[in-house]
Design an enzyme around this catalytic site. Structure first.
Site, short mmCIF file in Angstrom:
data_model
loop_
_atom_site.label_atom_id
_atom_site.label_comp_id
_atom_site.label_asym_id
_atom_site.label_seq_id
_atom_site.Cartn_x
_atom_site.Cartn_y
_atom_site.Cartn_z
N TYR A 151 0.59 -1.32 0.41
CA TYR A 151 0.45 -0.27 0.05
C TYR A 151 0.96 0.97 -0.11
O TYR A 151 0.36 2.44 0.00
CB TYR A 151 -1.10 0.29 1.49
CG TYR A 151 -2.22 -0.31 1.03
CD1 TYR A 151 -2.23 -1.73 0.92
CD2 TYR A 151 -3.58 0.17 1.60
CE1 TYR A 151 -3.78 -3.42 0.62
CE2 TYR A 151 -4.61 -0.36 1.15
CZ TYR A 151 -4.51 -2.35 0.33
OH TYR A 151 -6.28 -2.90 0.44
N LYS A 222 2.14 -14.05 5.23
CA LYS A 222 2.23 -15.05 4.36
C LYS A 222 3.26 -15.30 4.36
O LYS A 222 3.99 -15.47 3.19
CB LYS A 222 1.32 -14.48 3.03
CG LYS A 222 0.15 -14.75 2.91
CD LYS A 222 -0.17 -15.96 2.50
CE LYS A 222 0.40 -16.57 1.10
NZ LYS A 222 -0.57 -17.67 1.27
N ASP A 288 -3.93 -16.85 4.50
CA ASP A 288 -5.68 -17.52 4.07
C ASP A 288 -5.99 -18.86 4.52
O ASP A 288 -7.25 -19.12 4.37
CB ASP A 288 -4.40 -18.86 2.50
CG ASP A 288 -3.73 -19.33 2.26
OD1 ASP A 288 -2.56 -19.26 3.28
OD2 ASP A 288 -2.93 -20.10 1.90
N ASP A 312 -7.07 -5.47 5.17
CA ASP A 312 -8.03 -5.46 4.15
C ASP A 312 -8.38 -5.71 3.84
O ASP A 312 -9.98 -5.99 3.93
CB ASP A 312 -7.36 -4.51 3.67
CG ASP A 312 -7.81 -3.46 2.75
OD1 ASP A 312 -9.12 -3.48 3.00
OD2 ASP A 312 -7.27 -2.96 1.13
#
Ligand code: NAD
Length: 427
Positions: A151, A222, A288, A312
């Site tokens: 971002y 992740k 995930d 987000d």
């Protein structure tokens, strides 16, 4: 009683006067409707709870379309100056200007005030229509890092001289051209993740969890794929927890070490003991997997600390299971300087502007978070209870009305009046 600004004390605690000056941005589209409803309830609850001893002195500041129409600027410097000066402010949704220099007004405000935490509590209120069978099992607070990650806005479009320059650097200096599948037409984005940025986010989340006496904090990342950015976030998070919070916490990193040196049974026994002692358990889950855990076992998660992009996705997915966009509140906070902007998490829904039909709960609950942040817990609790009562009585705005049986449809302003009528002193 004279109105005064909120300030940050030497001790890192806010000084909140009885009549604080709080700047507000009413917002575009449905902003004016949901803001006037929220303001009505906030003022009524403060007056009701503190009997005139406390009162918010609202000060309007301009941003978005209203600012553009009046001043020719989307985000006037004066708005940022006042928000900076008064520390705590609240805002409705803003239109994202199309074209021009500003990517997003919200992002610009977050960057200007260095609001490094995006705080999103996710909680179900009885009676709110939900797509899951047991929405009551979800009750968590998400700390999303707000200033870094993909971002940061360092992106280069395909076919530009900048993309070519970067490709040249990646080819000749770093020797990674082979990793880029279609180099000549690739666009590029940069993902900065720093130690300081990760640590201040995780520190804020741990402090919150300890203050609220919550059982666990989960680092969501992740790191299995992005080892040096997201993997480092996890590593720095664990290291910080152990270094700065010692006996108050117990981490899965410590469990792993115990398993290696003493075997799994001994490691499990230590974890159980730490839980029994009321230590904050710090664990991690890959993003995930976390998205499915949100649906399968949300009860296992009390506080979540995560990077910007994961945060987000996760905040909206979690919010959906407890009633979604019309009711999810949010805040952007710098716990070190005290700066905080409380905001509705939905957009301007321009089709419904000035219809007085939309749900004001997202902005109102952001106001409740603001009262909590100011230490005005009694007024905050009083609004939450009155809102819950109103929803339980099925006297609701169109979004909930469409999903409930036998509900009474209320306008935005009527919904606010109904909440005011339901105000009761918290037990
Ligand atoms: P949106 O959130 O404005 O609206 C999507 C849909 O959600 C609406 O059509 C409506 O059905 C529903 N909805 C939204 N708010 C609601 C409420 N309070 N009560 C009931 N239902 C509600 O999203 P969008 O249409 O993608 O964006 C419109 C504009 O808002 C864009 O300019 C976008 O950039 C901006 N935006 C601003 C913010 C912000 O200021 N924080 C956030 C998201 C989008």
């Amino acid at each position: 009683m004279t109105a005064q600004k909120i300030t940050m004390g030497q001790n890192g605690q806010l000084n909140v006067p009885d009549q604080p000056i709080i700047p507000f941005i009413e917002g575009d589209g449905i902003g004016p409707d949901v803001w006037s409803a929220s303001k009505l309830v906030l003022d009524a609850a403060v007056a009701f709870t503190y009997g005139g001893k406390r009162k918010i002195e609202w000060k309007e500041i301009l941003a978005g379309e209203k600012a553009f129409n009046k001043t020719g600027e989307w985000l006037p410097a004066e708005t940022l100056d006042i928000a900076r000066d008064c520390l705590v402010s609240i805002k409705g949704p803003l239109t994202t200007p199309v074209g021009g220099g500003i990517r997003s007004l919200n992002v610009a405000m977050r960057q200007e005030l260095d609001l490094y935490v995006c705080l999103r509590p996710v909680k179900w209120y009885k009676g709110v229509p939900s797509p899951v069978v047991h929405p009551e099992n979800t009750n968590m607070v998400i700390f999303r890092e707000n200033t870094e990650d993909i971002y940061a806005g360092i992106e280069f479009a395909s076919g530009t001289p900048e993309a070519a320059k970067l490709l040249d650097f990646l080819t000749n200096e770093l020797g990674v051209r082979k990793k880029i599948r279609f180099p000549e037409t690739s666009a590029f984005g940069i993902k900065p993740v720093s130690k300081e940025g990760s640590e201040r986010l995780v520190r804020a989340a741990i402090k919150y969890a300890l203050e609220q006496k919550l059982p666990s904090l989960t680092l969501v990342h992740k790191g299995n794929i992005m080892k040096y950015t997201e993997g480092a976030f996890k590593m720095w998070g664990y290291e910080l927890a152990e270094r700065e919070f010692g006996e108050q916490v117990y981490t899965w990193g410590q469990w792993e070490n115990a398993k290696k040196t003493q075997g799994e049974d001994a490691a499990n026994a230590r974890l159980k003991k730490a839980e029994a002692q009321g230590r904050l358990i710090i664990k991690d889950v890959i993003a995930d997997n976390f998205l499915q855990q949100l649906l399968i076992s949300p009860k296992d998660y009390a506080v979540v600390a995560t990077l910007n992009l994961n945060g987000d996705y996760i905040s909206d997915a979690a919010a959906a299971s407890v009633g979604g966009i019309g009711i999810a509140p949010g805040a952007n906070i710098n716990y070190i300087t005290g700066h905080a902007v409380f905001e509705a998490t939905h957009g301007t829904a321009p089709r419904f502007a000035n219809t007085n039909t939309m749900n004001p709960s997202s902005l109102l609950l952001s106001g409740v978070m603001m009262l909590e942040y100011m230490g005005w817990h009694e007024a905050a609790a009083c609004i939450e209870e009155a809102l819950a009562t109103t929803i339980m009585r099925k006297r609701v705005t169109i979004d909930f009305y469409n999903l409930m049986h036998d509900a009474t449809l209320l306008k935005t302003s009527e919904f606010a009046e109904e909440i005011v009528k339901s105000l009761k002193m918290p037990a």
